[in-house]
Design a protein around this motif. Structure first.
Motif, PDB file in Angstrom:
ATOM      1  N   MET A 106       0.810  -1.215   0.000  1.00  0.00           N
ATOM      2  CA  MET A 106       0.000   0.000   0.000  1.00  0.00           C
ATOM      3  C   MET A 106       0.844   1.265   0.000  1.00  0.00           C
ATOM      4  O   MET A 106       0.311   2.347  -0.271  1.00  0.00           O
ATOM      5  N   ILE A 109       0.825   3.561  -3.360  1.00  0.00           N
ATOM      6  CA  ILE A 109      -0.302   4.347  -3.855  1.00  0.00           C
ATOM      7  C   ILE A 109       0.043   5.820  -4.033  1.00  0.00           C
ATOM      8  O   ILE A 109      -0.311   6.433  -5.034  1.00  0.00           O
ATOM      9  N   SER A 110       0.776   6.367  -3.071  1.00  0.00           N
ATOM     10  CA  SER A 110       0.922   7.817  -3.046  1.00  0.00           C
ATOM     11  C   SER A 110       1.691   8.359  -4.253  1.00  0.00           C
ATOM     12  O   SER A 110       1.402   9.438  -4.738  1.00  0.00           O
ATOM     13  N   MET A 152      -5.008   0.615   5.706  1.00  0.00           N
ATOM     14  CA  MET A 152      -3.911   1.567   5.577  1.00  0.00           C
ATOM     15  C   MET A 152      -3.621   2.228   6.909  1.00  0.00           C
ATOM     16  O   MET A 152      -2.466   2.443   7.280  1.00  0.00           O
ATOM     17  N   ASP A 159       3.581   0.944  11.899  1.00  0.00           N
ATOM     18  CA  ASP A 159       4.846   1.634  11.675  1.00  0.00           C
ATOM     19  C   ASP A 159       5.202   2.503  12.882  1.00  0.00           C
ATOM     20  O   ASP A 159       6.361   2.603  13.272  1.00  0.00           O
ATOM     21  N   ILE A 163       8.503   2.476  15.138  1.00  0.00           N
ATOM     22  CA  ILE A 163       9.265   3.695  15.416  1.00  0.00           C
ATOM     23  C   ILE A 163       9.546   3.803  16.905  1.00  0.00           C
ATOM     24  O   ILE A 163      10.673   4.062  17.332  1.00  0.00           O
TER      25      ILE A 163
ATOM     26  N   MET B 106      -4.947  10.370  10.834  1.00  0.00           N
ATOM     27  CA  MET B 106      -5.436   9.230  10.056  1.00  0.00           C
ATOM     28  C   MET B 106      -5.159   7.895  10.722  1.00  0.00           C
ATOM     29  O   MET B 106      -5.722   6.875  10.323  1.00  0.00           O
ATOM     30  N   GLN B 150      -3.982   8.310  -1.242  1.00  0.00           N
ATOM     31  CA  GLN B 150      -2.612   8.795  -1.420  1.00  0.00           C
ATOM     32  C   GLN B 150      -2.065   9.432  -0.153  1.00  0.00           C
ATOM     33  O   GLN B 150      -0.909   9.230   0.217  1.00  0.00           O
ATOM     34  N   MET B 152      -2.851   8.744   2.899  1.00  0.00           N
ATOM     35  CA  MET B 152      -2.536   7.710   3.881  1.00  0.00           C
ATOM     36  C   MET B 152      -1.285   6.957   3.463  1.00  0.00           C
ATOM     37  O   MET B 152      -0.430   6.623   4.284  1.00  0.00           O
ATOM     38  N   SER B 153      -1.182   6.708   2.175  1.00  0.00           N
ATOM     39  CA  SER B 153      -0.003   6.026   1.671  1.00  0.00           C
ATOM     40  C   SER B 153       1.261   6.849   1.931  1.00  0.00           C
ATOM     41  O   SER B 153       2.309   6.317   2.292  1.00  0.00           O
ATOM     42  N   ARG B 154       1.138   8.155   1.763  1.00  0.00           N
ATOM     43  CA  ARG B 154       2.289   9.018   2.017  1.00  0.00           C
ATOM     44  C   ARG B 154       2.691   8.955   3.480  1.00  0.00           C
ATOM     45  O   ARG B 154       3.874   8.923   3.822  1.00  0.00           O
ATOM     46  N   GLU B 155       1.697   8.926   4.351  1.00  0.00           N
ATOM     47  CA  GLU B 155       1.985   8.805   5.784  1.00  0.00           C
ATOM     48  C   GLU B 155       2.791   7.522   6.038  1.00  0.00           C
ATOM     49  O   GLU B 155       3.757   7.525   6.809  1.00  0.00           O
ATOM     50  N   ILE B 156       2.403   6.448   5.352  1.00  0.00           N
ATOM     51  CA  ILE B 156       3.123   5.187   5.508  1.00  0.00           C
ATOM     52  C   ILE B 156       4.567   5.318   5.041  1.00  0.00           C
ATOM     53  O   ILE B 156       5.498   4.953   5.750  1.00  0.00           O
ATOM     54  N   THR B 157       4.770   5.887   3.870  1.00  0.00           N
ATOM     55  CA  THR B 157       6.144   5.986   3.352  1.00  0.00           C
ATOM     56  C   THR B 157       6.988   6.919   4.225  1.00  0.00           C
ATOM     57  O   THR B 157       8.181   6.696   4.404  1.00  0.00           O
ATOM     58  N   ASP B 159       6.593   7.340   7.476  1.00  0.00           N
ATOM     59  CA  ASP B 159       6.936   6.561   8.660  1.00  0.00           C
ATOM     60  C   ASP B 159       8.080   5.597   8.347  1.00  0.00           C
ATOM     61  O   ASP B 159       8.968   5.373   9.180  1.00  0.00           O
TER      62      ASP B 159
END
Lengths: 252, 252
Positions: A106, A109-110, A152, A159, A163, B106, B150, B152-157, B159
């Motif tokens: 996932m 996606i961004s 998500m 994560d 951290i 989120m 996107q 949420m995905s950005r938040e993942i990347t 992290d």
DNA sequence: CGCCAGTTTGATTTGTGTCAATAAGCGTGG
DNA sequence: CCACGCTTATTGACACAAATCAAACTGGCG
């Protein structure tokens, strides 16, 4: 093979064998912990139309590679996958391990391309779910949309836990936490929570936990000497769950 | 106040003052980096109907608290917010800093309660966006749905980047990376990339980066002595961007 | 059977934490 | 406006957990 079932839940029937790639979501034994859990029979039919059951992956095979175009998210049906990103100086950072019933990919996606790579730690069966189709589907299925947001969001909170682990906890605490996490995820799939085989190497564990191989090895030895674990290479037996939990020193 | 604008982009007109809570998405000067960027005029009208502009927050005020019911996600309009979770032994782990145009909260979606807390680092204006309504809206607006995925995905990347930073990088590299991140985010808002005021304390920086206050202080001193930075308490001037970038030792 | 990758164990080094003391900011109230 | 007190930041001395370097052992696979 270490897939001995510890306990069979009353409402789960194990119909299909692990690596069979003709299984449908409907009959998949993971449908109570994977995406289908959010759907009724009619919607499930729709989902099945887009899910792709590819052929089993061999150990060390790449599922997707960092910076390649993002097409699908993936569900693990059997085996185990590690996700990792490569730092600019060529080293690898393991960002997660994924077991049957869990969803990965996932992070692509961004930017419309994968932010990490994924590699099979052992023979594995994977479902690919094309994201464009899934997205379209989720517009018409509020339950599915909600479920995707939740998936998500869960990835984010996990994560954040990592951290915190990396930032605040000692080597022993980190290892204990990982073992507990694997134990819990096994239990969810009705496998033994106390006796299992680690699919990943010490190097991968160390990499994931921000420690060196040597440290991982020493922690295992220490825990074995303390009677908390029995360690035989990748075979782990949790002898004293209480001690492990206490040693993890983590909420949740 | 340190909000001196360095450069005004040709297509952005700054219409509203920072803490004015009667501003609409339509006229918000952040509408090109916040949620509205994904929407056309008609859809934007719909969005505006659900966005709540609450009164400005005072420094140290809590926006939401861990484990309380999840209702909304939040957009920062001015000021800065820190997100953090509390470990079981009562310590705090800062998981992120949020600047104007950025979205937080989120992580609450997956369990329907907040997985972290959020506190204003200085006077701040916030938009609350009720998630149920946003979800409903996004079913009818593919662009919005995509944008949320996107985000949420950005938040993942992001992290994952922090995980890598904590796991692989030295104190100097971590600090350099944070400063670069803040610098870039300032630039995106047409503020100075080289001269800015840190809204957070040394304690917060150390906490976020997995280091102690003393180490942060020492790193700043070292970088100042090396001529990379000029540090005057919270006021930072990047004297040698190249050196800082090199010192960060990170892709992206 | 032999090789090579993975693992374990030991000796030593080192970066960052801890403890301690001082200095500098900052808000409050006289 | 200045004085006071409290919070935040800096700097130094020392301790320690984990990294590094080195070497031996193990086990799986051709």
């Amino acid at each position: 093979m270490s897939m001995h079932l510890a306990k069979v839940s009353e409402d789960t029937i194990f119909r299909s064998c692990d690596h069979d790639y003709k299984v449908t979501c409907d009959t998949c034994r993971l449908n109570r912990i994977c995406i289908p859990l959010a759907l009724n029979a009619k919607d499930l039919e729709q989902l099945e139309k887009i899910v792709q059951h590819t052929k089993p992956m061999q150990k060390n095979e790449l599922l997707y590679r960092e910076n390649t175009p993002f097409q699908s998210i993936y569900a693990v049906r059997s085996g185990a996958i590690k996700a990792f990103r490569t730092t600019n100086d060529g080293r690898e950072q393991v960002t997660g391990f994924y077991f049957p019933g869990e969803i990965l990919g996932m992070d692509g996606i961004s930017e419309d391309r994968h932010a990490s790579s994924a590699r099979a730690l052992e023979t594995a069966a994977i479902c690919a779910i094309p994201f464009n189709a899934l997205e379209k589907l989720s517009s018409t299925m509020p339950n599915l949309q909600r479920h995707l947001f939740q998936l998500m969001s869960r990835e984010i909170t996990e994560d954040q836990l990592l951290i915190t682990l990396l930032s605040k906890n000692s080597a022993d605490e980190r290892v204990a936490t990982l073992l507990l996490s694997i134990s819990r995820r096994n239990a969810r799939r009705h496998l033994s929570a106390t006796h299992f085989r680690l699919p990943m190497s010490r190097v991968d564990i160390g990499n994931y936990l921000g420690l060196t191989v040597e440290t991982i090895s020493r922690v295992f030895s220490r825990m074995q000497k303390a009677g908390t674990l029995r360690v035989d290479n990748k075979e782990i037996e949790i002898m004293d769950y209480e001690a492990l939990h206490h040693g993890a020193n983590l909420s949740n």
